[in-house]
Design an enzyme around this catalytic site. Structure first.
Site, PDB file in Angstrom:
ATOM      1  N   CYS A  66       0.860  -1.117  -0.017  1.00  0.00           N
ATOM      2  CA  CYS A  66       0.078  -0.005   0.039  1.00  0.00           C
ATOM      3  C   CYS A  66       0.868   1.422  -0.130  1.00  0.00           C
ATOM      4  O   CYS A  66       1.944   1.119  -0.747  1.00  0.00           O
ATOM      5  CB  CYS A  66      -1.155  -0.005   1.198  1.00  0.00           C
TER       6      CYS A  66
HETATM    7  C1  RB5 Z   1      -3.887   5.337   0.793  1.00  0.00           C
HETATM    8  O1  RB5 Z   1      -5.031   4.906   0.878  1.00  0.00           O
HETATM    9  C2  RB5 Z   1      -2.913   4.780   2.324  1.00  0.00           C
HETATM   10  O2  RB5 Z   1      -3.655   5.111   3.126  1.00  0.00           O
HETATM   11  C3  RB5 Z   1      -2.711   3.497   2.244  1.00  0.00           C
HETATM   12  O3  RB5 Z   1      -2.146   3.254   0.680  1.00  0.00           O
HETATM   13  C4  RB5 Z   1      -1.877   3.006   3.133  1.00  0.00           C
HETATM   14  O4  RB5 Z   1      -0.762   3.740   3.169  1.00  0.00           O
HETATM   15  C5  RB5 Z   1      -2.423   2.672   4.439  1.00  0.00           C
HETATM   16  O5  RB5 Z   1      -1.787   2.165   5.359  1.00  0.00           O
END
Ligand code: RB5
Length: 153
Positions: A66
């Protein structure tokens, strides 16, 4: 070894880089592409979907990416029997397997670049749980997890 991978909207490019890296190494990798079938999905449901496939034994190892790796690790660790950790350095990636016996590696596409991410994935894949002094600690984590799930479900 069967490896499964997925990501949220912050990490689509890095996921493709890592999947190609694994294929080049001859590793069988399945991209769940949860976003492809659930446009606009947030990281919790994407990570949860992958963690269930580790829990049910469909795959031995999982990679979740993420923006930071943090949210993916948090949700994967909510699934009983699934252990995940964020790694942005090679030493931690090795220890995640050797000491912690975690099946899921998470990374942040907004934290590291593709070359370091590939090196981290390789180190993690090539490392195995060493038992020894780490065994009673992992056993204790599993026992506490069992207690937690049984008390709160
Ligand atoms: C973006 O949605 C961000 O919140 C996600 O990619 C992540 O970093 C969460 O932990």
């Amino acid at each position: 070894m069967r490896v499964v991978i997925d990501c949220d909207d912050a990490a689509i490019d890095l996921k493709k880089v890592i999947a190609a890296h694994l294929e080049k190494k001859g590793v069988e990798v399945t991209d769940l592409d949860y976003l492809g079938s659930h446009p606009g999905a947030y990281y919790p449901e994407i990570g949860y979907n992958l963690a269930l496939k580790i829990q049910d034994g469909s795959f031995e190892r999982g990679i979740l990416i993420c923006g930071t790796g943090l949210g993916m690790a948090m949700i994967a660790n909510k699934v009983r029997g699934v252990y995940a950790g964020v790694c942005h350095d090679v030493f931690s990636a090795e220890r995640l397997r050797k000491s912690n016996d975690a099946q899921v590696l998470t990374m942040g596409a907004r934290v590291i670049g593709p070359e370091l991410a590939k090196t981290i994935v390789s180190a993690w894949l090539e490392s195995e749980f060493q038992g020894g002094g780490s065994q009673p600690k992992v056993d204790q984590m599993r026992a506490l997890e069992k207690k937690s799930f049984e008390n709160n479900q």
